[in-house]
Design a protein around this motif. Structure first.
Motif, PDB file in Angstrom:
ATOM      1  N   LEU A   5       0.909  -1.167  -0.002  1.00  0.00           N
ATOM      2  CA  LEU A   5      -0.112   0.098   0.060  1.00  0.00           C
ATOM      3  C   LEU A   5       0.876   1.337   0.051  1.00  0.00           C
ATOM      4  O   LEU A   5       1.850   1.216   0.548  1.00  0.00           O
ATOM      5  CB  LEU A   5      -0.850   0.025   1.250  1.00  0.00           C
ATOM      6  CG  LEU A   5      -1.795  -1.149   1.561  1.00  0.00           C
ATOM      7  CD1 LEU A   5      -2.505  -0.910   2.778  1.00  0.00           C
ATOM      8  CD2 LEU A   5      -2.708  -1.339   0.319  1.00  0.00           C
ATOM      9  N   SER A   6       0.439   2.409  -0.739  1.00  0.00           N
ATOM     10  CA  SER A   6       1.068   3.452  -0.458  1.00  0.00           C
ATOM     11  C   SER A   6       0.120   4.631  -0.334  1.00  0.00           C
ATOM     12  O   SER A   6      -1.435   4.566  -0.613  1.00  0.00           O
ATOM     13  CB  SER A   6       1.709   3.970  -2.057  1.00  0.00           C
ATOM     14  OG  SER A   6       2.489   2.926  -2.360  1.00  0.00           O
ATOM     15  N   CYS A   7       0.519   5.721   0.366  1.00  0.00           N
ATOM     16  CA  CYS A   7      -0.355   6.954   0.722  1.00  0.00           C
ATOM     17  C   CYS A   7       0.550   7.968   0.716  1.00  0.00           C
ATOM     18  O   CYS A   7       1.616   8.084   1.121  1.00  0.00           O
ATOM     19  CB  CYS A   7      -0.694   6.732   2.107  1.00  0.00           C
ATOM     20  SG  CYS A   7      -1.534   8.332   2.898  1.00  0.00           S
TER      21      CYS A   7
ATOM     22  N   ARG B 262       4.567  20.693   7.883  1.00  0.00           N
ATOM     23  CA  ARG B 262       5.500  19.459   8.487  1.00  0.00           C
ATOM     24  C   ARG B 262       4.527  18.309   8.890  1.00  0.00           C
ATOM     25  O   ARG B 262       3.630  18.619   9.221  1.00  0.00           O
ATOM     26  CB  ARG B 262       6.219  19.814   9.620  1.00  0.00           C
ATOM     27  CG  ARG B 262       7.244  19.038  10.368  1.00  0.00           C
ATOM     28  CD  ARG B 262       7.908  19.483  11.507  1.00  0.00           C
ATOM     29  NE  ARG B 262       8.524  18.261  12.617  1.00  0.00           N
ATOM     30  CZ  ARG B 262       8.807  18.538  13.604  1.00  0.00           C
ATOM     31  NH1 ARG B 262       8.870  19.711  14.175  1.00  0.00           N
ATOM     32  NH2 ARG B 262       9.399  17.351  14.442  1.00  0.00           N
ATOM     33  N   ILE B 263       5.006  17.009   8.475  1.00  0.00           N
ATOM     34  CA  ILE B 263       4.201  15.792   8.896  1.00  0.00           C
ATOM     35  C   ILE B 263       5.021  15.124   9.719  1.00  0.00           C
ATOM     36  O   ILE B 263       6.486  14.980   9.675  1.00  0.00           O
ATOM     37  CB  ILE B 263       4.049  14.927   7.592  1.00  0.00           C
ATOM     38  CG1 ILE B 263       3.126  15.828   6.525  1.00  0.00           C
ATOM     39  CG2 ILE B 263       3.311  13.635   8.152  1.00  0.00           C
ATOM     40  CD1 ILE B 263       2.770  14.958   5.476  1.00  0.00           C
TER      41      ILE B 263
ATOM     42  N   SER C   8       7.340   1.941   6.007  1.00  0.00           N
ATOM     43  CA  SER C   8       8.438   2.647   5.498  1.00  0.00           C
ATOM     44  C   SER C   8       7.976   4.099   4.920  1.00  0.00           C
ATOM     45  O   SER C   8       6.620   4.206   4.747  1.00  0.00           O
ATOM     46  CB  SER C   8       9.245   2.116   4.340  1.00  0.00           C
ATOM     47  OG  SER C   8       8.646   1.745   3.337  1.00  0.00           O
ATOM     48  N   ARG C   9       8.799   4.979   4.672  1.00  0.00           N
ATOM     49  CA  ARG C   9       8.200   6.215   4.181  1.00  0.00           C
ATOM     50  C   ARG C   9       9.298   6.913   3.481  1.00  0.00           C
ATOM     51  O   ARG C   9      10.530   6.789   3.875  1.00  0.00           O
ATOM     52  CB  ARG C   9       7.831   7.406   5.315  1.00  0.00           C
ATOM     53  CG  ARG C   9       8.674   7.449   6.251  1.00  0.00           C
ATOM     54  CD  ARG C   9       7.965   8.411   7.508  1.00  0.00           C
ATOM     55  NE  ARG C   9       7.671   9.614   7.358  1.00  0.00           N
ATOM     56  CZ  ARG C   9       6.805  10.558   8.348  1.00  0.00           C
ATOM     57  NH1 ARG C   9       6.740   9.786   9.306  1.00  0.00           N
ATOM     58  NH2 ARG C   9       6.675  11.786   8.093  1.00  0.00           N
ATOM     59  N   ASP C  10       9.067   7.657   2.467  1.00  0.00           N
ATOM     60  CA  ASP C  10       9.915   8.831   1.884  1.00  0.00           C
ATOM     61  C   ASP C  10       9.393  10.018   2.214  1.00  0.00           C
ATOM     62  O   ASP C  10       8.475  10.670   1.636  1.00  0.00           O
ATOM     63  CB  ASP C  10       9.667   8.429   0.105  1.00  0.00           C
ATOM     64  CG  ASP C  10      10.677   9.343  -0.457  1.00  0.00           C
ATOM     65  OD1 ASP C  10      11.090  10.240  -0.029  1.00  0.00           O
ATOM     66  OD2 ASP C  10      10.919   8.743  -1.669  1.00  0.00           O
ATOM     67  N   ASN C  11      10.139  10.932   3.076  1.00  0.00           N
ATOM     68  CA  ASN C  11       9.779  12.061   3.657  1.00  0.00           C
ATOM     69  C   ASN C  11       9.829  13.287   2.630  1.00  0.00           C
ATOM     70  O   ASN C  11       9.272  14.185   2.719  1.00  0.00           O
ATOM     71  CB  ASN C  11      10.860  12.513   4.806  1.00  0.00           C
ATOM     72  CG  ASN C  11      10.575  11.618   5.907  1.00  0.00           C
ATOM     73  OD1 ASN C  11       9.318  11.034   6.428  1.00  0.00           O
ATOM     74  ND2 ASN C  11      11.459  11.476   6.793  1.00  0.00           N
TER      75      ASN C  11
ATOM     76  N   THR D 176       5.535  10.521   1.573  1.00  0.00           N
ATOM     77  CA  THR D 176       4.655   9.245   1.296  1.00  0.00           C
ATOM     78  C   THR D 176       5.052   8.039   2.106  1.00  0.00           C
ATOM     79  O   THR D 176       6.098   8.067   2.517  1.00  0.00           O
ATOM     80  CB  THR D 176       5.063   8.678  -0.315  1.00  0.00           C
ATOM     81  OG1 THR D 176       4.558   9.763  -1.197  1.00  0.00           O
ATOM     82  CG2 THR D 176       4.299   7.429  -0.549  1.00  0.00           C
ATOM     83  N   VAL D 177       3.896   7.201   2.548  1.00  0.00           N
ATOM     84  CA  VAL D 177       4.311   6.332   3.458  1.00  0.00           C
ATOM     85  C   VAL D 177       4.025   4.967   2.696  1.00  0.00           C
ATOM     86  O   VAL D 177       2.783   5.004   2.154  1.00  0.00           O
ATOM     87  CB  VAL D 177       3.459   6.347   4.841  1.00  0.00           C
ATOM     88  CG1 VAL D 177       1.789   6.357   4.721  1.00  0.00           C
ATOM     89  CG2 VAL D 177       3.819   5.528   6.065  1.00  0.00           C
ATOM     90  N   TYR D 178       4.688   3.982   3.148  1.00  0.00           N
ATOM     91  CA  TYR D 178       4.242   2.420   2.336  1.00  0.00           C
ATOM     92  C   TYR D 178       3.876   1.521   3.503  1.00  0.00           C
ATOM     93  O   TYR D 178       4.526   1.736   4.715  1.00  0.00           O
ATOM     94  CB  TYR D 178       5.420   2.260   1.537  1.00  0.00           C
ATOM     95  CG  TYR D 178       5.740   3.426   0.590  1.00  0.00           C
ATOM     96  CD1 TYR D 178       6.842   4.088   0.908  1.00  0.00           C
ATOM     97  CD2 TYR D 178       5.316   3.473  -0.822  1.00  0.00           C
ATOM     98  CE1 TYR D 178       7.360   4.791  -0.047  1.00  0.00           C
ATOM     99  CE2 TYR D 178       5.797   4.250  -1.595  1.00  0.00           C
ATOM    100  CZ  TYR D 178       6.856   5.192  -1.081  1.00  0.00           C
ATOM    101  OH  TYR D 178       7.190   5.966  -2.140  1.00  0.00           O
TER     102      TYR D 178
END
Length: 123
Positions: free
Chosen positions: A20-22, A30-31, A70-73, A77-79
């Protein structure tokens, strides 16, 4: 405002995998924490996994060892990599983010939710 858009749900056989991706978009400064929750029919929404901006993770007991968050800041995006899926993993999966947004003079931290993506695991 912050918009969260999930993708990657679907139908899979027991023992299979899904990712899943978000992705978060909109106007925010900021998140911090991003995560996944799920809700099966007739049950309460429960934590699947969460990941803070500085890398701390938390997993629901039922998915430990099978799911990885996991995430790509840089992409906001969070996976969620889901492996060894079971029929009891069937649910609507919701993305969640704690974001700082609002007027530049008085930004506030709020929790935002995606619309959800269905994951169905057949036996």
């Amino acid at each position: 405002q912050v918009q969260l858009v999930e993708s990657g749900g679907g139908l899979v056989q027991a023992g299979g995998s899904l990712r899943l991706s978000c992705a978060a978009s909109g106007s925010f400064f900021r998140i911090n924490t991003m995560g996944w929750y799920r809700q099966a029919p007739g049950k309460q929404r429960e934590l699947v996994a969460s990941l803070t901006e500085d890398g701390r993770t938390d997993y629901g007991d039922s998915v430990k060892g099978r799911f990885t968050i996991s995430r790509d800041n840089a992409k906001n995006t969070v996976y969620l990599q889901m492996s060894t899926l079971k029929p009891e993993d069937t649910a609507v999966y919701y993305c969640n983010a704690e974001a700082l947004a609002g007027p530049i003079q008085t930004p506030l931290w709020n929790i935002y939710w995606g619309q959800g993506t269905q994951v169905t695991v057949s036996s």
